[in-house]
Design an enzyme around this catalytic site. Structure first.
Site, PDB file in Angstrom:
ATOM      1  N   HIS A 272       0.832  -1.200   0.000  1.00  0.00           N
ATOM      2  CA  HIS A 272       0.000   0.000   0.000  1.00  0.00           C
ATOM      3  C   HIS A 272       0.868   1.253   0.000  1.00  0.00           C
ATOM      4  CE1 HIS A 272      -4.012  -1.770   1.689  1.00  0.00           C
ATOM      5  NE2 HIS A 272      -3.938  -1.825   0.374  1.00  0.00           N
ATOM      6  N   HIS A 281       5.473  -3.704   5.306  1.00  0.00           N
ATOM      7  CA  HIS A 281       4.651  -4.907   5.378  1.00  0.00           C
ATOM      8  C   HIS A 281       4.007  -5.164   4.015  1.00  0.00           C
ATOM      9  CE1 HIS A 281       1.989  -1.495   6.262  1.00  0.00           C
ATOM     10  NE2 HIS A 281       0.991  -2.224   5.787  1.00  0.00           N
TER      11      HIS A 281
END
Length: 342
Positions: A272, A281
């Site tokens: 993202h 992550h």
């Protein structure tokens, strides 16, 4: 008892929840987020209606809970997994219908509403998430936002975005991440952990958006141990080999962890930008996961393979050298004051 203590459970906390207002409601995904107070401190309650459970998924979960070997479970489940629904189950959408009322009918078409038999383990009604105490940033992230599409140049990143990121990484804002990585928090939920080499190591655990049962809506998160990468912007060509190996390991590990009910080429792995928190992550989902989810849209999700390929064509500074276009809410435009974060 102090706020946020781990000795209380969600049931006890919700008994003290006092409603303030609706933050967001999504009829497409059957999710509602409420803002309230628990002991005078802000709390965010998110309730999502669960999908129909496949009997095969339930059996697979029971096998994992009982410690049955992956190979044995694989032989039992078969490959690929069946996609039919067990209508003979007392909790199915057929046998489980306890009441039904017709709304209208026209020729061969009928419409109605019904009540399906529920059970907390076999067929729960909803998935419930609670954040308490919630700070300014939590509330803004759950609240319905006015989105804007922006093109962030390297200069804009250094002048505007990086100071925001530095603030978000200060204090205890990432303490919950470090507790997962280093203090055993959520240890019972961790699917895979490799911490032998902190520069290459990572762990995988279910995202709170997944009920942990319906494999079609599988949503996992891989947290890296290294803390020198805050976001996509920090990725450079020197990280390509690490990302390639990370991709290979995830696509090998996840199918084995879930009895091969999902295969390597059925996994969508992405980053993202902007992320919801600034510790590197990866998001890992079943390719059948509903595509209408905002987190999967263009201008938010960058496929891991695409990031690896892009880095092969960038200079030594990697993503720091290029402009990145994405959709963003007002959250990044107004940075919270220190008293609003924890």
């Amino acid at each position: 008892m102090p706020a946020g203590t781990t000795t209380e459970n969600i049931k006890q906390l919700l008994k003290r929840f006092k409603y303030k207002r609706v933050l967001n409601s999504n009829p497409q995904f059957k999710v509602i987020s409420l803002l309230g107070l628990i002991d005078g401190k802000d709390a965010i309650l998110t309730v999502e209606k669960t999908h129909f459970m496949f009997e095969d998924n339930i059996k697979s979960q029971q096998q994992r809970d009982s410690g049955e070997s992956t190979t044995k479970a694989h032989l039992k489940m078969g490959s690929p997994p069946p996609l039919f629904y067990h209508c003979e189950s007392e909790y199915s959408c057929v046998q489980g219908l306890e009441e039904i009322k017709q709304i209208t009918a026209n020729d061969i078409y009928y419409w109605g509403v019904g009540i399906i038999k529920q059970d907390l383990d076999r067929n729960p009604t909803a998935r419930v998430n609670l954040i308490w105490p919630a700070n300014y940033v939590h509330i803004k992230r759950f609240e319905q936002q006015n989105l804007h599409f922006v093109t962030e140049t390297p200069k804009m990143y250094l002048d505007i975005v990086k100071p925001f990121i530095d603030e978000q990484c200060s204090g205890d804002n990432l303490q919950w991440v470090y507790k997962i990585l280093y203090e055993g928090s959520d240890a019972d939920r961790v699917v895979y952990k490799d911490d032998a080499d902190k520069e290459k190591g990572f762990l995988i655990l279910p995202d709170t958006r997944w009920d942990g049962v319906n494999i079609e809506s599988m949503y996992l998160v891989a947290l890296a141990y290294r803390d020198d990468i805050k976001s996509l912007r920090d990725l450079k060509p020197i990280h390509r080999d690490w990302l390639i190996e990370l991709n290979r390991k995830i696509r090998s590990i996840i199918p084995a962890c879930y009895n091969y009910m999902v295969h390597a080429d059925e996994l969508r792995i992405f980053i993202h930008y902007q992320p919801s928190y600034y510790h590197f992550h990866l998001h890992i989902i079943n390719i059948r996961f509903p595509a209408g989810n905002e987190g999967l849209t263009v201008g938010k999700a960058v496929l891991l393979e695409d990031a690896i390929e892009t880095l092969a064509h960038l200079g030594p500074q990697g993503y720091m050298e290029r402009s990145i276009s994405y959709s963003i809410s007002c959250l990044l435009y107004t940075s919270p004051s220190p008293r609003d974060t924890r």
